[in-house]
Design a protein around this motif. Sequence first.
Motif, PDB file in Angstrom:
ATOM      1  N   ARG A  58       2.298  -5.117   3.946  1.00  0.00           N
ATOM      2  CA  ARG A  58       1.507  -5.752   5.004  1.00  0.00           C
ATOM      3  C   ARG A  58       1.550  -7.269   4.859  1.00  0.00           C
ATOM      4  N   ARG A 102      -5.910   5.016   5.704  1.00  0.00           N
ATOM      5  CA  ARG A 102      -6.025   5.860   4.507  1.00  0.00           C
ATOM      6  C   ARG A 102      -5.048   5.470   3.391  1.00  0.00           C
ATOM      7  N   ALA A 103      -4.154   4.516   3.664  1.00  0.00           N
ATOM      8  CA  ALA A 103      -3.217   4.077   2.628  1.00  0.00           C
ATOM      9  C   ALA A 103      -3.960   3.373   1.505  1.00  0.00           C
ATOM     10  N   THR A 104      -3.463   3.513   0.302  1.00  0.00           N
ATOM     11  CA  THR A 104      -4.101   2.953  -0.888  1.00  0.00           C
ATOM     12  C   THR A 104      -3.390   1.677  -1.329  1.00  0.00           C
ATOM     13  N   ASP A 152       4.767  -3.987   7.847  1.00  0.00           N
ATOM     14  CA  ASP A 152       3.673  -4.194   8.797  1.00  0.00           C
ATOM     15  C   ASP A 152       3.518  -5.697   9.021  1.00  0.00           C
ATOM     16  N   THR A 176       5.581   6.920   1.200  1.00  0.00           N
ATOM     17  CA  THR A 176       5.863   5.700   1.959  1.00  0.00           C
ATOM     18  C   THR A 176       5.102   4.505   1.401  1.00  0.00           C
ATOM     19  N   LEU A 177       5.835   3.410   1.204  1.00  0.00           N
ATOM     20  CA  LEU A 177       5.214   2.136   0.864  1.00  0.00           C
ATOM     21  C   LEU A 177       5.058   1.317   2.139  1.00  0.00           C
ATOM     22  N   PHE A 178       3.882   0.734   2.308  1.00  0.00           N
ATOM     23  CA  PHE A 178       3.627  -0.156   3.431  1.00  0.00           C
ATOM     24  C   PHE A 178       3.491  -1.579   2.887  1.00  0.00           C
ATOM     25  N   LEU A 233       0.847  -1.181   0.000  1.00  0.00           N
ATOM     26  CA  LEU A 233       0.000   0.000   0.000  1.00  0.00           C
ATOM     27  C   LEU A 233       0.889   1.239   0.000  1.00  0.00           C
ATOM     28  N   ARG A 234       0.273   2.381  -0.332  1.00  0.00           N
ATOM     29  CA  ARG A 234       1.077   3.605  -0.374  1.00  0.00           C
ATOM     30  C   ARG A 234       0.314   4.765   0.235  1.00  0.00           C
ATOM     31  N   GLU A 235       1.047   5.568   0.967  1.00  0.00           N
ATOM     32  CA  GLU A 235       0.538   6.859   1.426  1.00  0.00           C
ATOM     33  C   GLU A 235       1.668   7.866   1.289  1.00  0.00           C
ATOM     34  N   THR A 292       0.001  -0.228   9.069  1.00  0.00           N
ATOM     35  CA  THR A 292      -0.524   0.433   7.875  1.00  0.00           C
ATOM     36  C   THR A 292      -1.705   1.334   8.233  1.00  0.00           C
TER      37      THR A 292
END
Length: 451
Positions: A109, A271-273, A139, A105-107, A100-102, A268
């Motif tokens: 999971r 709101r991360a996409t 995460d 930053t890449l998350f 995911l991304r916000e 994560t």
Amino acid sequence: SKTAWQSRIEGRLRTLQPAATPAAGNPASSALVSTLHTLAATMDAQADVGIAIKDLQSGQTVFEHHGGTALNPASNHKLLTATAAVTLLGEDFRFETAILREGDTLFVRGGGDPSLQVEDLQTLAASVDSAGVQRIVVDDSMFSARTFGPGYDTSGPGFSYMAPSGALSLQYNTVVVRVTADRSSDGVAVALDPPCEHLQVERGRTHGSVFVTTRLQGDKTVIRVDGQPRRGAPVKIRRRIANPSRFTASVLAGALGRPDLEIQTGTTPQRATVVATHRSAALPAVLGSALKFSNNFTTEQVLRTLGHHATNAPGDWNNGAEVLRAFWQATGQDPAALRFENASGLSAHGRVTPHAMVELVSLWARDERAEAVIDALPVAGREGTLRGRLRRSGGRVRAKTGTLSNATGLTGIVNDTLGEPRYAFSVLVGGPQVGRAKRFQDRVVMALLRG
């Protein structure tokens, strides 16, 4: 309120049924029973022997020899973990790993996937536009912070069969170290699979046989290589890594072409996409590494996943073990007939009776949810840990092996000539005569094939 997974698992536990009481009568021929008695007598003076055999078509006990004696099942314990997982999670269950991304930053999971490989990460990376990305946050909150289960040795050289567990894991949390002769350096060249910034090579002594160890140092896994290959022949050794989530994130950073990306640990944000998602093969296929090749890591990941979904808390050996015990009792098993430390049977303290193991196996024949375990087992004489055993069984035997220094087990099914399950069997042997015990187990199974 309970999650959908909690409600589903509780509902499936309620629908499990103990084995029905069979009709009177003995389905086994007197010749078969006599043969089995004779075989058992040959091992009694050499080891602790327990045998239980059940006719799956009639439900009747065929033969027992100390069937109620609790012995160490070794990796036969994996059958309990696998059967509980398939029954409670479902044969269509798949593990998910998401990126995911916000902002910058890449998350990443983790979903507990024990089967995630470098190629899967590369496919995920191909779907990610890393422009503007400053960091990767891993995460792994689906599991607790603990990475080694009870019964595991956290010291030693870093044996691959004692790899750590984590919600975000890669390549069974192991690295392949290839050591070759190289005159241009200090005598050796070291190549890693997979290579990444998380792994650091340390050169030790330059003489003697090649020996490789791994250890945690800060946030890195340090790989120490001692010795040189004899006569120039390459040496390939698999060792465990020390930090599963950072190892995985480091390989991902390399796949993104950004090996120097900062790596942090966190959770994560909502709101991360979602940028990309990897879904594993269905659960029975994932279990193949645990049952066909006795992979401990896979089984520990599955146990912690069960614990997470059953409690909605981070998956751990404590809540995972509670699920196994609940499953065991829901099928009508005696709690006193089972003792275990972890998911894989890597334990000196594990105990179960052969009778109880056969009752577990009989569930495969009467519950279509549990039946999927059969396909995850090796076919004797053809694959996995049974490739070199029971070669004259004609593909009619599927079973799980188990081997420790003082315990040997073989538990599974024998099919009839039409390919339908006929016998459930468990042969557990305690004592140091491992090679002799395996030959004894094979003779018991061959008697069933002939009987």
